[in-house]
Scaffold this active site. Sequence first.
Site, PDB file in Angstrom:
ATOM      1  N   CYS A  50       0.796  -1.227   0.000  1.00 34.16           N
ATOM      2  CA  CYS A  50       0.000   0.000   0.000  1.00 34.16           C
ATOM      3  C   CYS A  50       0.831   1.280   0.000  1.00 34.16           C
ATOM      4  O   CYS A  50       1.362   1.663  -1.028  1.00 34.16           O
ATOM      5  CB  CYS A  50      -1.013  -0.044   1.139  1.00 34.16           C
ATOM      6  N   ARG A  55     -13.060   6.330  -0.665  1.00 33.15           N
ATOM      7  CA  ARG A  55     -11.874   5.508  -0.419  1.00 33.15           C
ATOM      8  C   ARG A  55     -12.167   4.092  -0.900  1.00 33.15           C
ATOM      9  O   ARG A  55     -13.316   3.642  -0.878  1.00 33.15           O
ATOM     10  CB  ARG A  55     -11.526   5.482   1.072  1.00 33.15           C
ATOM     11  N   HIS A  59      -3.400  -5.548   2.533  1.00 33.40           N
ATOM     12  CA  HIS A  59      -2.986  -5.640   3.941  1.00 33.40           C
ATOM     13  C   HIS A  59      -3.683  -6.863   4.531  1.00 33.40           C
ATOM     14  O   HIS A  59      -4.178  -7.712   3.845  1.00 33.40           O
ATOM     15  CB  HIS A  59      -3.511  -4.432   4.740  1.00 33.40           C
TER      16      HIS A  59
END
Length: 259
Positions: free
Chosen positions: A98, A135, A197
């Site tokens: 990320c 997002r 993640h």
Amino acid sequence: MTATRTLRVLHLYGSLLNLYGDRGNILALKYRCERRGIGFELSEAGIGQSFDPTSCDLVFAGGGPDREQRRVADDLVSVKAPALREAAAAGTVILAVCGSYQLLGHYYRDEAGGEIRGVGIFDLHTEHPGEGSQRLIGNAIVDWEGHEVVGFENHGGRTTLGPSATPLARVVAGYGNNGSDGWEGARVGNVFGTYIHGSLLPKNPWLTDHLIGLALARRFGEGDLPPLDDSPEQRAHEVAAGIARAEAGRRKGTGGLRA
Ligand code: GLN
């Protein structure tokens, strides 16, 4: 000989870039080495510390919010970039998640339009569409060379690959690089960048072994790994995949499986 092999892992900015259990990736690497009698050595490099690119077999860097990214970006470019480039060129395995994945590209343009320069190991750039934009958050499934990889993503930046960048995986559920082109991550040589993640490696044991095997093969000429009982990891994988599929199903009416 398995007993004499040691994996030397370097963790970059471990205290600054550690979102959604990124440190779990280090623990997974350690666990899977130690269960096989493979030595495991961990070193860390934070702000202001360079490293010897010949002293590590695998480099890991996690994700972080824009504020932490800004703190590490200057250091990455001015202190660590030469060693990082040398390590990448020499075939050292590098895994960037990320925020650090974004910083291995050319630049990240943040929410306010400020540009954070990256090291340019990947031919890609990342732009945040600005305040109030959606997002890209949720559980994800990607297809990595025929293997199902699961995890969690949460990023505002949209990554666009340049002509010489190769995507890492195809998005099956979730958003990936930008939520629109169906690609996730990037790869050049043994350098892997991903948005996943979660942590990524504990519930994707195939991938953990793939990275360990690549790193050991490069150093010792032999990367074969005896199989382990992966049933707890596989259960975690299946649960995460189920959640990602359910989320994708709920999103279906509002933009398809991926978004
Ligand atoms: N700050 C970056 C973004 O939101 C990266 C976030 C992260 O590492 N999860 O795009």
